[in-house]
Design a protein around this motif. Structure first.
Motif, PDB file in Angstrom:
ATOM      1  N   THR A   1       0.818  -1.216   0.000  1.00  0.00           N
ATOM      2  CA  THR A   1       0.000   0.000   0.000  1.00  0.00           C
ATOM      3  C   THR A   1       0.850   1.265   0.000  1.00  0.00           C
ATOM      4  O   THR A   1       0.363   2.341  -0.346  1.00  0.00           O
ATOM      5  CB  THR A   1      -0.924   0.023   1.232  1.00  0.00           C
ATOM      6  OG1 THR A   1      -0.135  -0.048   2.425  1.00  0.00           O
ATOM      7  CG2 THR A   1      -1.896  -1.155   1.194  1.00  0.00           C
ATOM      8  N   GLN A   2       2.125   1.145   0.395  1.00  0.00           N
ATOM      9  CA  GLN A   2       3.025   2.292   0.436  1.00  0.00           C
ATOM     10  C   GLN A   2       4.373   1.906  -0.170  1.00  0.00           C
ATOM     11  O   GLN A   2       4.683   0.723  -0.322  1.00  0.00           O
ATOM     12  CB  GLN A   2       3.225   2.776   1.881  1.00  0.00           C
ATOM     13  CG  GLN A   2       1.951   3.235   2.575  1.00  0.00           C
ATOM     14  CD  GLN A   2       2.212   3.663   4.007  1.00  0.00           C
ATOM     15  OE1 GLN A   2       3.353   3.808   4.431  1.00  0.00           O
ATOM     16  NE2 GLN A   2       1.135   3.869   4.765  1.00  0.00           N
ATOM     17  N   ALA A   3       5.162   2.913  -0.494  1.00  0.00           N
ATOM     18  CA  ALA A   3       6.498   2.667  -1.036  1.00  0.00           C
ATOM     19  C   ALA A   3       7.418   2.139   0.061  1.00  0.00           C
ATOM     20  O   ALA A   3       7.275   2.480   1.239  1.00  0.00           O
ATOM     21  CB  ALA A   3       7.071   3.940  -1.639  1.00  0.00           C
TER      22      ALA A   3
ATOM     23  N   ASN B   1      23.159   3.632  -3.701  1.00  0.00           N
ATOM     24  CA  ASN B   1      22.971   2.488  -2.810  1.00  0.00           C
ATOM     25  C   ASN B   1      21.570   2.416  -2.201  1.00  0.00           C
ATOM     26  O   ASN B   1      21.343   1.696  -1.229  1.00  0.00           O
ATOM     27  CB  ASN B   1      24.004   2.517  -1.679  1.00  0.00           C
ATOM     28  CG  ASN B   1      23.744   3.630  -0.689  1.00  0.00           C
ATOM     29  OD1 ASN B   1      23.378   4.734  -1.085  1.00  0.00           O
ATOM     30  ND2 ASN B   1      23.925   3.345   0.599  1.00  0.00           N
ATOM     31  N   THR B   2      20.620   3.155  -2.756  1.00  0.00           N
ATOM     32  CA  THR B   2      19.253   3.102  -2.243  1.00  0.00           C
ATOM     33  C   THR B   2      18.271   2.824  -3.373  1.00  0.00           C
ATOM     34  O   THR B   2      18.558   3.082  -4.546  1.00  0.00           O
ATOM     35  CB  THR B   2      18.857   4.417  -1.551  1.00  0.00           C
ATOM     36  OG1 THR B   2      18.900   5.485  -2.515  1.00  0.00           O
ATOM     37  CG2 THR B   2      19.789   4.723  -0.393  1.00  0.00           C
ATOM     38  N   ALA B   3      17.109   2.292  -3.004  1.00  0.00           N
ATOM     39  CA  ALA B   3      16.066   2.010  -3.989  1.00  0.00           C
ATOM     40  C   ALA B   3      14.703   2.201  -3.350  1.00  0.00           C
ATOM     41  O   ALA B   3      14.512   1.916  -2.162  1.00  0.00           O
ATOM     42  CB  ALA B   3      16.197   0.586  -4.522  1.00  0.00           C
ATOM     43  N   THR B   4      13.773   2.695  -4.145  1.00  0.00           N
ATOM     44  CA  THR B   4      12.377   2.806  -3.730  1.00  0.00           C
ATOM     45  C   THR B   4      11.597   1.719  -4.450  1.00  0.00           C
ATOM     46  O   THR B   4      11.610   1.645  -5.683  1.00  0.00           O
ATOM     47  CB  THR B   4      11.797   4.186  -4.076  1.00  0.00           C
ATOM     48  OG1 THR B   4      12.580   5.199  -3.428  1.00  0.00           O
ATOM     49  CG2 THR B   4      10.357   4.291  -3.620  1.00  0.00           C
ATOM     50  N   VAL B   5      10.946   0.864  -3.678  1.00  0.00           N
ATOM     51  CA  VAL B   5      10.275  -0.313  -4.230  1.00  0.00           C
ATOM     52  C   VAL B   5       8.793  -0.259  -3.891  1.00  0.00           C
ATOM     53  O   VAL B   5       8.415  -0.153  -2.723  1.00  0.00           O
ATOM     54  CB  VAL B   5      10.896  -1.613  -3.672  1.00  0.00           C
ATOM     55  CG1 VAL B   5      10.161  -2.832  -4.216  1.00  0.00           C
ATOM     56  CG2 VAL B   5      12.374  -1.679  -4.009  1.00  0.00           C
TER      57      VAL B   5
END
Length: 230
Positions: free
Chosen positions: A50-52, A78-82
């Motif tokens: 329901t959220q990133a 080194n970061t990702a939004t999934v």
């Protein structure tokens, strides 16, 4: 049967570890720590559908791939939004520094997650009576035709060379376990007219840890098994 040439070196098989830490209080995110041990493992991660979700890696990400239709990934350094929509699990492969790690994302109706990934060195396998027993157990499993725990057998059966003492040496199969000892099964066939003598010392070369020869004297038309641990 005899076996000689024991050497003491460490051996290890890889296991995956997942630690889930829920952060209490008023925070809207839960924190997960995933320890990446081996490329052969699949790591399970809980994510919000329901959220990133935010992923933090211990290395600079080169590429992230997935065939899941409901998965959207944006990464930078080194970061990702999934973001994962729906109730179906999704596999995500992360590439960095010549390695790849597979994550199995499990969607839940929960607040957005923060996932901290860490690289952990594999822990050595502990055997009941030490390293020598581990080698003996591995060789005995080969004689019995059994698959040792954690190992995979690769059928080869190819000619290695003509034996200088007479006959032909074949590599039959190889037993492998990631970051552990390797067992190679050979067969020496005497195709000549004279009895051939075979000893463990004939195979103690390079990074060989141990050798076991089934028959030390091979009559014409007969064969012997040889197990080599590397």
């Amino acid at each position: 049967m005899s076996a000689t040439g024991w050497f003491s070196r460490s051996l290890a098989c890889s296991f995956a570890f997942l630690t889930l830490v829920l952060v209490p209080g008023t925070r809207t995110e839960a924190l997960q720590r995933v320890k990446l041990v081996s490329e052969t493992e699949v790591y399970t991660v809980l994510v919000s559908n329901t959220q990133a979700n935010r992923f933090v890696f211990p290395f600079r990400v080169e590429k992230i791939t997935s065939s899941a239709p409901g998965l959207d990934v944006k990464f930078y350094r080194n970061t990702a939004t999934v973001s994962l929509v729906g109730e179906e699990a999704a596999e995500m492969i992360v590439y960095a520094k010549g390695k790849s790690y597979m994550l199995n994302l499990i969607p839940k109706d929960i607040p957005g997650e923060t996932v901290i990934l860490e690289v952990q060195a594999p822990e050595p396998v502990k055997y009941q009576q030490g390293y020598l027993k581990a080698i003996k157990d591995l060789i005995m499993a080969g004689y019995r035709g059994e698959m040792p725990d954690g190992y995979q057998a690769v059928e080869v059966f190819k000619k290695v060379k003509d034996w200088e003492k007479g006959g032909t040496l074949y590599l039959v199969r190889v037993y492998r376990c990631p970051q552990a000892l390797t067992l190679k099964e050979y067969v020496l066939m005497n195709t000549g007219k004279d009895t051939v003598e075979v000893s463990e010392e004939d195979f103690l070369k390079g990074n060989v840890r141990a050798v076991s020869v089934d028959r030390h004297e091979v009559r014409p038309g007969m064969a012997t098994k040889v197990f080599v641990v590397e």
